[in-house]
Design a protein around this motif. Structure first.
Motif, PDB file in Angstrom:
ATOM      1  N   THR A   3      47.890  60.390  69.249  1.00  0.00           N
ATOM      2  CA  THR A   3      48.059  59.933  70.467  1.00  0.00           C
ATOM      3  C   THR A   3      47.735  60.849  71.803  1.00  0.00           C
ATOM      4  O   THR A   3      47.853  62.146  71.448  1.00  0.00           O
ATOM      5  CB  THR A   3      49.600  59.280  70.834  1.00  0.00           C
ATOM      6  OG1 THR A   3      50.298  60.646  70.930  1.00  0.00           O
ATOM      7  CG2 THR A   3      49.660  58.473  69.962  1.00  0.00           C
ATOM      8  N   ARG A   5      49.063  62.245  74.499  1.00  0.00           N
ATOM      9  CA  ARG A   5      50.462  62.336  75.089  1.00  0.00           C
ATOM     10  C   ARG A   5      50.198  62.258  76.481  1.00  0.00           C
ATOM     11  O   ARG A   5      49.441  63.182  77.045  1.00  0.00           O
ATOM     12  CB  ARG A   5      51.234  63.322  74.492  1.00  0.00           C
ATOM     13  CG  ARG A   5      51.555  63.290  73.046  1.00  0.00           C
ATOM     14  CD  ARG A   5      52.371  64.281  72.652  1.00  0.00           C
ATOM     15  NE  ARG A   5      52.295  64.391  71.255  1.00  0.00           N
ATOM     16  CZ  ARG A   5      52.338  65.379  70.460  1.00  0.00           C
ATOM     17  NH1 ARG A   5      52.245  66.797  70.812  1.00  0.00           N
ATOM     18  NH2 ARG A   5      52.311  65.263  68.936  1.00  0.00           N
ATOM     19  N   GLY A  16      50.058  56.454  75.946  1.00  0.00           N
ATOM     20  CA  GLY A  16      50.210  57.374  74.613  1.00  0.00           C
ATOM     21  C   GLY A  16      49.263  56.511  73.744  1.00  0.00           C
ATOM     22  O   GLY A  16      49.536  56.638  72.530  1.00  0.00           O
TER      23      GLY A  16
END
Length: 189
Positions: A3, A5, A16
């Protein structure tokens, strides 16, 4: 896939998200997930300024880069923030901007800073040619260092291979005392 972040899509709000991330090089702090980027068409996104004609930098997470490129995970492809021409290495982007956009002074996000794992994804400059020359001058610094080493005898003992951050730049090197500066990429430890 890993992901992104701390990043949310500025069109759908997904936080995300996984997969490709598209960073607008004209709109400050504007990111799109792959689904929104692919469906944007000629629409204006949620900030009221972003359009599909704006140049974007595709960003992969570090682990996705390794997954897609394997041993070549140090390769990066940068987009020109002025004309949206993709596919540049750091060196070819520098050359392109200096030949095609040297006098252009538009506020843009640096695609190199945005794409590198430890870079500032929202770094904005109104003098991109100067920013490239000052902050991203790897090739010229390496060449100067190798010339100095060559002038001192050019022996390769005690040197290690240099792997550039962008896969296409071939650093200058020493070939013993033959006078050649280009070839195998050795720098001092």
């Amino acid at each position: 896939m890993s992901t992104h972040r701390g990043v949310s899509c500025d069109r759908c709000g997904k936080s995300g998200f996984t997969g490709l991330r598209y960073k607008c090089l004209l709109c400050f702090d504007f990111d799109l997930c792959a689904d929104c980027y692919n469906s944007l068409g000629d629409d204006t996104a949620s900030n009221g300024r972003h359009t599909s004609s704006h140049p974007v930098q595709c960003i992969l997470t570090r682990s996705d880069r390794s997954l897609y490129y394997g041993d070549n995970s140090s390769y990066y492809s940068f987009t020109c923030p002025f004309c949206a021409l993709p596919g540049h290495t750091e060196q070819t982007l520098h050359d392109h901007v200096n030949t095609q956009h040297a006098e252009q002074r538009t506020e843009v996000v640096c695609p190199i800073c945005a794409a590198l794992p430890d870079g500032d994804a929202n770094f904005v400059t109104d003098d991109f040619p100067e920013h490239l020359a000052v902050e991203h001058q790897i090739a010229r610094d390496t060449e100067r260092l190798v010339r100095r080493i060559h002038q001192r005898g050019g022996r390769m003992k005690g040197y290690h291979r240099l792997y550039p951050s962008s896969g296409a730049y071939q650093p200058p090197v020493l070939s013993g005392n033959s006078g050649s500066l280009f070839g195998s990429g050795y720098l001092p430890r």
